[in-house]
Design a protein around this motif. Structure first.
Motif, PDB file in Angstrom:
ATOM      1  N   GLU A 170       0.833  -1.206   0.000  1.00  0.00           N
ATOM      2  CA  GLU A 170       0.000   0.000   0.000  1.00  0.00           C
ATOM      3  C   GLU A 170       0.866   1.254   0.000  1.00  0.00           C
ATOM      4  O   GLU A 170       0.581   2.224  -0.700  1.00  0.00           O
ATOM      5  CB  GLU A 170      -0.935   0.006   1.218  1.00  0.00           C
ATOM      6  CG  GLU A 170      -2.028  -1.032   1.157  1.00  0.00           C
ATOM      7  CD  GLU A 170      -2.975  -0.781  -0.001  1.00  0.00           C
ATOM      8  OE1 GLU A 170      -3.418   0.369  -0.172  1.00  0.00           O
ATOM      9  OE2 GLU A 170      -3.261  -1.735  -0.743  1.00  0.00           O
ATOM     10  N   ILE A 171       1.932   1.230   0.804  1.00  0.00           N
ATOM     11  CA  ILE A 171       2.844   2.383   0.885  1.00  0.00           C
ATOM     12  C   ILE A 171       3.503   2.618  -0.467  1.00  0.00           C
ATOM     13  O   ILE A 171       3.602   3.754  -0.941  1.00  0.00           O
ATOM     14  CB  ILE A 171       3.889   2.169   1.999  1.00  0.00           C
ATOM     15  CG1 ILE A 171       3.212   2.271   3.366  1.00  0.00           C
ATOM     16  CG2 ILE A 171       5.039   3.147   1.873  1.00  0.00           C
ATOM     17  CD1 ILE A 171       4.090   1.843   4.518  1.00  0.00           C
ATOM     18  N   ARG A 172       3.963   1.543  -1.118  1.00  0.00           N
ATOM     19  CA  ARG A 172       4.584   1.682  -2.449  1.00  0.00           C
ATOM     20  C   ARG A 172       3.591   2.272  -3.454  1.00  0.00           C
ATOM     21  O   ARG A 172       3.946   3.113  -4.269  1.00  0.00           O
ATOM     22  CB  ARG A 172       5.072   0.327  -2.955  1.00  0.00           C
ATOM     23  CG  ARG A 172       6.331  -0.161  -2.300  1.00  0.00           C
ATOM     24  CD  ARG A 172       6.778  -1.475  -2.950  1.00  0.00           C
ATOM     25  NE  ARG A 172       7.842  -2.106  -2.227  1.00  0.00           N
ATOM     26  CZ  ARG A 172       9.131  -1.791  -2.350  1.00  0.00           C
ATOM     27  NH1 ARG A 172       9.490  -0.832  -3.166  1.00  0.00           N
ATOM     28  NH2 ARG A 172      10.034  -2.418  -1.646  1.00  0.00           N
ATOM     29  N   ARG A 173       2.336   1.829  -3.380  1.00  0.00           N
ATOM     30  CA  ARG A 173       1.313   2.323  -4.299  1.00  0.00           C
ATOM     31  C   ARG A 173       1.085   3.823  -4.093  1.00  0.00           C
ATOM     32  O   ARG A 173       1.098   4.598  -5.050  1.00  0.00           O
ATOM     33  CB  ARG A 173      -0.002   1.567  -4.088  1.00  0.00           C
ATOM     34  CG  ARG A 173      -1.133   2.044  -4.987  1.00  0.00           C
ATOM     35  CD  ARG A 173      -2.444   1.338  -4.673  1.00  0.00           C
ATOM     36  NE  ARG A 173      -2.869   1.504  -3.297  1.00  0.00           N
ATOM     37  CZ  ARG A 173      -3.471   2.597  -2.806  1.00  0.00           C
ATOM     38  NH1 ARG A 173      -3.704   3.634  -3.595  1.00  0.00           N
ATOM     39  NH2 ARG A 173      -3.843   2.666  -1.544  1.00  0.00           N
ATOM     40  N   ILE A 174       0.897   4.228  -2.845  1.00  0.00           N
ATOM     41  CA  ILE A 174       0.649   5.649  -2.552  1.00  0.00           C
ATOM     42  C   ILE A 174       1.854   6.486  -2.939  1.00  0.00           C
ATOM     43  O   ILE A 174       1.730   7.557  -3.531  1.00  0.00           O
ATOM     44  CB  ILE A 174       0.280   5.835  -1.070  1.00  0.00           C
ATOM     45  CG1 ILE A 174      -1.094   5.229  -0.805  1.00  0.00           C
ATOM     46  CG2 ILE A 174       0.325   7.302  -0.672  1.00  0.00           C
ATOM     47  CD1 ILE A 174      -1.484   5.178   0.652  1.00  0.00           C
ATOM     48  N   HIS A 175       3.046   5.991  -2.629  1.00  0.00           N
ATOM     49  CA  HIS A 175       4.269   6.714  -2.953  1.00  0.00           C
ATOM     50  C   HIS A 175       4.395   6.895  -4.460  1.00  0.00           C
ATOM     51  O   HIS A 175       4.717   7.990  -4.948  1.00  0.00           O
ATOM     52  CB  HIS A 175       5.477   5.953  -2.378  1.00  0.00           C
ATOM     53  CG  HIS A 175       6.740   6.723  -2.395  1.00  0.00           C
ATOM     54  ND1 HIS A 175       7.706   6.546  -3.350  1.00  0.00           N
ATOM     55  CD2 HIS A 175       7.218   7.684  -1.560  1.00  0.00           C
ATOM     56  CE1 HIS A 175       8.725   7.350  -3.108  1.00  0.00           C
ATOM     57  NE2 HIS A 175       8.454   8.065  -2.031  1.00  0.00           N
ATOM     58  N   ALA A 176       4.106   5.848  -5.225  1.00  0.00           N
ATOM     59  CA  ALA A 176       4.204   5.924  -6.694  1.00  0.00           C
ATOM     60  C   ALA A 176       3.101   6.796  -7.275  1.00  0.00           C
ATOM     61  O   ALA A 176       3.343   7.561  -8.222  1.00  0.00           O
ATOM     62  CB  ALA A 176       4.135   4.520  -7.287  1.00  0.00           C
TER      63      ALA A 176
END
Length: 115
Positions: free
Chosen positions: A16-22
């Motif tokens: 989820e963090i990777r998705r939001i960051h991207a």
């Protein structure tokens, strides 16, 4: 031994963090990623987001510092206040006041002077 509940949750949160960051062009740091997760209804501590971002090698963009301006030494003379903080003039060309400011742009710093 099977993976612990924490490691399973960490994997899910990291995705989820990777998705939001991207989705935010890689500029969001832990504070904004945490806020986005909370808005989406995910209950997570900010320190956990910080830990997982650090482990995943994700970092937000750090804002640049302001321009380094001239800082005169205390013993140097400062210009006298010739208008004594009275900025109104009774006739044209009686009083001139100037100032300078710094504006950050994509290509660098721009200096604007006003008279």
């Amino acid at each position: 031994r099977p993976p612990s509940a924490r490691s399973l949750r960490d994997e899910q949160l990291t995705q989820e963090i990777r998705r939001i960051h991207a989705d935010n062009y890689g500029v969001y740091g832990a504070r904004k990623v945490h806020a986005a997760l909370v808005r989406e209804g995910v209950e997570v501590a900010r320190c956990a987001v910080e830990r997982l971002m650090r482990q995943a090698g994700l970092r937000g963009v750090i804002r640049a510092k302001g321009p380094r301006i001239t800082r005169p030494a205390p013993e140097t003379d400062r210009p006298a206040d010739l208008v004594e903080r009275q900025f109104t003039a009774t006739t044209p060309n009686q009083l001139w006041v100037a100032d300078i400011t710094y504006i950050r742009t994509f290509s660098g710093w721009v200096y604007a002077a006003f008279v």
